[in-house]
Motif scaffolding. Sequence first.
Motif, mmCIF file in Angstrom:
data_model
loop_
_atom_site.group_PDB
_atom_site.id
_atom_site.type_symbol
_atom_site.label_atom_id
_atom_site.label_comp_id
_atom_site.label_asym_id
_atom_site.label_seq_id
_atom_site.Cartn_x
_atom_site.Cartn_y
_atom_site.Cartn_z
ATOM 1 N N VAL A 59 42.712 42.728 17.393
ATOM 2 C CA VAL A 59 42.731 42.105 16.302
ATOM 3 C C VAL A 59 42.110 40.630 16.706
ATOM 4 C CG1 VAL A 59 43.604 41.543 14.078
ATOM 5 C CG2 VAL A 59 44.917 43.155 15.491
ATOM 6 N N GLY A 60 41.051 40.276 15.882
ATOM 7 C CA GLY A 60 40.668 38.909 16.097
ATOM 8 C C GLY A 60 40.953 38.290 14.668
ATOM 9 N N ARG A 79 43.869 26.821 4.072
ATOM 10 C CA ARG A 79 43.167 25.778 3.411
ATOM 11 C C ARG A 79 42.081 25.974 2.551
ATOM 12 N NH1 ARG A 79 45.378 25.024 8.152
ATOM 13 N NH2 ARG A 79 47.168 23.881 8.105
ATOM 14 N N ARG A 132 30.072 38.541 1.543
ATOM 15 C CA ARG A 132 29.490 37.597 2.576
ATOM 16 C C ARG A 132 29.701 38.273 3.874
ATOM 17 N NH1 ARG A 132 29.624 31.994 1.630
ATOM 18 N NH2 ARG A 132 31.718 32.227 0.497
ATOM 19 N N PRO A 143 35.696 28.799 -5.135
ATOM 20 C CA PRO A 143 35.706 27.891 -4.332
ATOM 21 C C PRO A 143 35.520 26.482 -5.102
ATOM 22 C CG PRO A 143 33.759 29.376 -4.042
ATOM 23 C CD PRO A 143 34.496 29.692 -5.173
ATOM 24 N N ILE A 144 35.965 25.165 -4.390
ATOM 25 C CA ILE A 144 36.011 24.215 -5.007
ATOM 26 C C ILE A 144 34.606 23.686 -5.506
ATOM 27 C CG2 ILE A 144 38.220 23.077 -4.223
ATOM 28 C CD1 ILE A 144 36.566 21.519 -2.059
ATOM 29 N N THR A 168 36.658 25.374 15.873
ATOM 30 C CA THR A 168 37.208 25.889 14.516
ATOM 31 C C THR A 168 38.361 25.041 14.031
ATOM 32 O OG1 THR A 168 36.827 28.005 15.382
ATOM 33 C CG2 THR A 168 37.984 27.641 13.214
ATOM 34 N N SER A 169 39.151 24.344 14.824
ATOM 35 C CA SER A 169 40.318 23.584 14.496
ATOM 36 C C SER A 169 40.478 22.462 15.447
ATOM 37 C CB SER A 169 41.433 24.663 14.455
ATOM 38 O OG SER A 169 42.600 23.938 13.613
ATOM 39 N N ARG A 228 39.784 33.193 21.010
ATOM 40 C CA ARG A 228 39.587 34.516 20.626
ATOM 41 C C ARG A 228 40.875 35.319 21.390
ATOM 42 N NH1 ARG A 228 35.964 34.241 17.040
ATOM 43 N NH2 ARG A 228 33.970 33.953 17.348
ATOM 44 N N HIS A 288 44.498 33.830 19.964
ATOM 45 C CA HIS A 288 44.870 33.918 18.528
ATOM 46 C C HIS A 288 44.330 35.564 18.050
ATOM 47 C CE1 HIS A 288 45.237 29.783 16.568
ATOM 48 N NE2 HIS A 288 46.292 30.339 17.269
ATOM 49 N N GLY A 289 43.675 36.469 19.300
ATOM 50 C CA GLY A 289 43.612 37.846 18.995
ATOM 51 C C GLY A 289 45.100 38.500 19.188
ATOM 52 N N ARG A 339 32.167 28.196 0.593
ATOM 53 C CA ARG A 339 33.655 27.905 0.533
ATOM 54 C C ARG A 339 34.038 26.980 1.221
ATOM 55 N NH1 ARG A 339 37.360 31.146 -2.755
ATOM 56 N NH2 ARG A 339 35.742 32.914 -2.690
ATOM 57 N N MET A 340 33.829 25.656 0.949
ATOM 58 C CA MET A 340 34.453 24.525 1.753
ATOM 59 C C MET A 340 35.935 24.505 1.901
ATOM 60 S SD MET A 340 31.579 22.722 2.202
ATOM 61 C CE MET A 340 31.988 20.850 2.146
ATOM 62 N N LEU A 341 36.326 24.273 3.071
ATOM 63 C CA LEU A 341 37.971 23.949 3.243
ATOM 64 C C LEU A 341 38.247 22.683 2.303
ATOM 65 C CD1 LEU A 341 38.171 23.996 6.927
ATOM 66 C CD2 LEU A 341 38.186 26.193 5.395
ATOM 67 N N THR A 342 39.587 22.944 1.922
ATOM 68 C CA THR A 342 40.154 21.947 0.893
ATOM 69 C C THR A 342 41.606 21.944 1.078
ATOM 70 O OG1 THR A 342 40.220 21.226 -1.310
ATOM 71 C CG2 THR A 342 40.450 23.494 -0.848
ATOM 72 N N CYS A 352 45.302 22.733 0.073
ATOM 73 C CA CYS A 352 46.127 23.858 -0.558
ATOM 74 C C CYS A 352 46.305 23.163 -2.044
ATOM 75 C CB CYS A 352 47.156 24.365 0.066
ATOM 76 S SG CYS A 352 46.985 24.676 1.783
ATOM 77 N N CYS A 410 46.063 17.966 8.766
ATOM 78 C CA CYS A 410 45.395 18.576 7.645
ATOM 79 C C CYS A 410 44.618 17.744 6.834
ATOM 80 C CB CYS A 410 46.491 19.114 6.805
ATOM 81 S SG CYS A 410 47.294 20.635 7.213
ATOM 82 N N GLY A 418 37.300 17.873 -0.596
ATOM 83 C CA GLY A 418 38.428 17.979 -0.997
ATOM 84 C C GLY A 418 39.078 16.920 -1.018
ATOM 85 N N ALA A 434 52.068 20.058 9.843
ATOM 86 C CA ALA A 434 51.598 21.046 8.939
ATOM 87 C C ALA A 434 50.435 21.734 9.550
ATOM 88 C CB ALA A 434 51.532 20.500 7.536
ATOM 89 N N MET A 435 49.542 21.087 10.165
ATOM 90 C CA MET A 435 48.307 21.650 10.169
ATOM 91 C C MET A 435 48.321 22.675 11.352
ATOM 92 S SD MET A 435 44.767 21.036 10.095
ATOM 93 C CE MET A 435 43.650 21.843 10.698
ATOM 94 N N THR A 436 49.508 22.703 12.269
ATOM 95 C CA THR A 436 49.488 23.958 13.330
ATOM 96 C C THR A 436 50.594 24.828 13.015
ATOM 97 O OG1 THR A 436 50.882 22.357 14.230
ATOM 98 C CG2 THR A 436 48.581 22.582 15.080
#
Lengths: 201, 633
Positions: A40-41, A49, A87, A108-109, B121-122, B174, B177-178, B374-377, B379, B410, B418, B489-491
């Motif tokens: 799983v990836g 978020r 997508r 989406p925002i 990514t983060s 990968r 988190h895989g 889809r931009m991150l924003t 919550c 965050c 956002g 919170a971020m993690t």
Amino acid sequence: MALEKDPLNLIITGVGGQGNVLASQVVAWAAIREGLYVTVGETYGASQRGGAVMSHLRLSAESQYSAWIPEGQADIVVGLEPVEALRVIAEFGNPKTRVIVNPRPIYPIGVLSGEAKYPPVEEILGKLGELVDRVEVVEATEAGETVLVANMVMVGALAGSGLVPITIASFEEAIAEIIAPKDLQSNLQAFKKGMEAITKG
Amino acid sequence: MSILKIDEPGRSVLLMGNEAIARGAIEAGVDFCAAYPGTPSSEILESLARVAQDLGLYAEWSTNEMVSLEAAAAASLSGLRAIVAMKQNGLNVCSDFLMTVNLTGTRGGFVLVACDDPTATSSTNEQDSRNFARFADMPLLEPATFQEAKDMTKWAFELSERLRLPCMIRSVSRLSHGRGNVKLGEIPKMRRMARFEGAYVSAMFVPMLHSALHQKLEEAQKEFEESEFNWYVGPEKATLIIITSGSGWFYSREAVKTLGLEDEVGILKLGTTWPLPERFIVHHLKHTPQVLIVEEIDPFLEQNIKVLLAEEAKSLGAIDVYGAKSGHLPSVGSINQDKVAGALASIKGLEYRPRDEEYARRAMELALSYLPPRMLTFCAGCPHRASLWAIKAALKLDGRNGFVTGDIGCYSLGVGPGGYWQLKTLHCMGAGLGLATGFGQLKQFAFDQPVIAVAGDSTFFHACIPALINARFNNSNVLLVVLDNGGTAMTGFQPHPGSGTDALGRPAPVVEIEEVCQAIGVEVWVRDPFDLDESIEDLYEMLQRDGVKVMVFRRRCSLIEAREKERQKVFVRPEKCIGDDCGCARFCSRVFNCPGIIWDAEAGKAKIDEVVCTGCGVCVALCPQGAIVVEGG
């Protein structure tokens, strides 16, 4: 057990907060119960978020695969959200791909602020249909006891579709193993609703 | 029951890469575990903390990576086995200690896990941790599979103990988190006793220690030549050999299979990558004219192997090396099967077409032109949205072109829509305040813009305190806004010194942010950012005054609130929302831009999306018509 297609590539996609990761874990645990190799990836950074998220699942009877499906090689796509399903198909779909999709949009925002347009859902489903073998629509957000279990409705639909070589019993055992006891009943019920909402084969 | 405690050797389970690393440590009988959270490494310590009480381990969330490395080294120096885990940036934080503890050496098995984030990514960089292993003369292991993540970690403790040297494991997102199949081993029942033997552990007589360190590395290299983590698959006389490590193994194997090149292309998979197992590599390269190096981020293997090939030029002859330098593979971002297959096909003069070209063109065009991005924003219900709104409003009121320096958490999303594009700088933990103290010293150069530094509560403890003392000591003009949401919170909301619980969830003493500030001698106010008007006014007032000021915006992360409390139902009264006739320009959905408030085009009114809304109710105060209400509120 030999698989008809090995590895079998499945993508579960949606928006952060929809329970993508949990859904992929249930499928993966269920596949392990069938004695399969599973990878799983996950796309984690964006997961809570409001970002687009996907889980890549690769099932094999022969060996372990990487956590990233190559371009155009998704056999099955489970979309918790319609735009995200399309997508994913854009990058990973092919004319034989099978799609199970929840048609409920999450905006989406950029759409809320007026900078981008969210296409009509019927149109999105139409475009999906043009690109893949078959699209099954499951109204998952409305099917469960609460909106929170829409992910398990979709897992149920996947199980009921017969597209993955995993028995219903293995799915249910995996749910029981992973979901907290207080939420187990609502999740199992959502799983059943999903099974009923789909046509097999 | 946590999977990590399952004591059934031989059973195959599904583990996340980070859980596999944790399980490897458990099977090695780890005693002491410390970390500061950071994606993609956090689940290692989280998993260990979850079983710590039952297995008799010690586990802590340290205030930063430097402290975690030092604390774990103390355990090692007392004869215990210790693990410390961090994201790539964490290595920078702890590097000062790392560059001396390598010289002094350690005692009990001591393993440092660094998890890299290709594509960032983060993260705010794409640093390749392997360079640190070479920099610090540390043996380096790179797991390629979930099984190896476990087995290698276990072995790293033994190696470290034999060499009396920290060993580094490098993972990537990968793998970390895989999730994949892992066959479990035994959990040892023995517990060690800790004792500091009064041995000489000082980085003095450095050239002598440095020379001893080099000898240790040579011993490591000897072990690596025989390591089960290095293997070759493929024909005896391959026309091309892929040399790979870590995540590259699966991609390479699949690429060779996809192109049907199993009979002519071999794969030399390396698990021990610094120092290189030179004899092992040379042995396998004897008959090949071409090598393709497959690795994630820097051309680390590529450069080291090129040095080796130069040294062995007489015996091996000329070998063409393909990889990052040749442009066949990138040295930025993640790699995948497609990239490896593309590189291999191009070298072999083949074509790699994953799907019909016309189909691919049509599908990709759709993604680019038809689908909304889809931009991150933040919550729905996130206090940061309110805090950044207040900051934006206060800076506008102030009118002197003030700006915000950003930090890691965050709220880093405040660089985007956002957070109303408020963050103008973003670097590393603590850099926001450090930069702000500098901007705040520029008055004599005609600089008159007010500057606000933002930092999360966990970031405050991790990296802001020396900068705050510096600001006070040198009398900078700066306003620090601590965005205190009660955890990291971020993690995944790990506890920190202000949270009141420790890594195992037990009650812990609370270090209050405002008390720290007061002790430093700076003025500190605490507000709830959901009291928007008051927050804006008070920030404005603080901006008018010289010197160092701290505002703590305190409100719990909405995800945690939602998890612990019954969700309130928020809704729009259709009879009160007058839509576009209002003159508010759809303030709630379009301007405040919370994803929980959508626009019902048919009705021409705002609407709450119950799938997304967390029921925080901050929008109630924002609607000029009072149309948004909390049920029963």
